[in-house]
Design an enzyme around this catalytic site. Structure first.
Site, PDB file in Angstrom:
ATOM      1  NE  ARG A  61       3.903  -2.381   3.185  1.00 25.33           N
ATOM      2  CZ  ARG A  61       4.555  -1.039   3.129  1.00 25.33           C
ATOM      3  NH1 ARG A  61       5.095  -0.591   4.308  1.00 25.33           N
ATOM      4  NH2 ARG A  61       4.844  -0.378   1.949  1.00 25.33           N
ATOM      5  CD  GLU A  98       4.591   5.110  -3.122  1.00 26.87           C
ATOM      6  OE1 GLU A  98       3.996   3.975  -2.426  1.00 26.87           O
ATOM      7  OE2 GLU A  98       5.657   4.449  -3.890  1.00 26.87           O
TER       8      GLU A  98
END
Length: 174
Positions: A61, A98
């Protein structure tokens, strides 16, 4: 009609890519040319006049915004890839994100010493990806002018991991 607020173009997708994660889907923003143009301008504008030589964007992205920002700043673009995607000698960094661990690579000769580099990604969560990208830029003896993201997730406090590299610019702080 002008787009002045990008928040309506960001959708929350619960439990993706795994339970407990709320994914920020910005693909509606990409589908709207006005929103996309505004996002790129808001990410690029703080770095205008800073003589950026290269924009580094993380797979995948970060490529979307990185190339557009590089063009807006009249800079080159260096892709940061996942392992095994680059055909020549690479520089690599292992990092935590994460929801797991990963590795990023760039061509070893992609960034020359003393180049002025802007590091770009779509999202700043825990800071693992941006930190790894910045580590690779520093390994190349280049100067980081700053980092830019579309979205910063404030609760995950990733800014603390990357602000030592320079200014951190987030268009949306959620």
């Amino acid at each position: 009609m002008a787009v002045t607020d990008l928040r309506p173009f960001i959708l929350d997708v619960p439990d993706f890519p795994k339970p407990g994660i709320v994914f920020k889907d910005f693909t509606p923003l990409l589908a709207d040319p006005r929103a996309l143009a505004l996002a790129v301008e808001l990410m690029a504008n703080p770095f205008r006049g800073m003589n950026v030589d290269l924009v580094v964007g993380a797979e995948s992205r970060g490529f979307i915004f990185g190339i557009a920002i590089a063009q807006a700043l009249s800079a080159g673009f260096v892709p940061v890839r996942k392992p095994g995607k680059l055909p020549r000698k690479v520089r690599a960094v292992d990092y935590s994100l994460e929801y797991g661990k990963d590795r990023l690579e760039i061509h070893a000769d992609a960034i020359l010493p003393k180049r002025r580099v802007l590091v770009v990604d779509d999202l700043l969560a825990t800071g693992g990806t941006l930190n790894a990208c910045c580590d690779m830029v520093r390994q190349a003896d280049a100067y980081i002018v700053g980092t830019a993201v579309l979205i910063e997730l404030l609760a995950l406090k990733g800014r603390a991991r990357v602000e030592s590299y320079g200014s951190v610019h987030a268009v949306l702080r959620l």
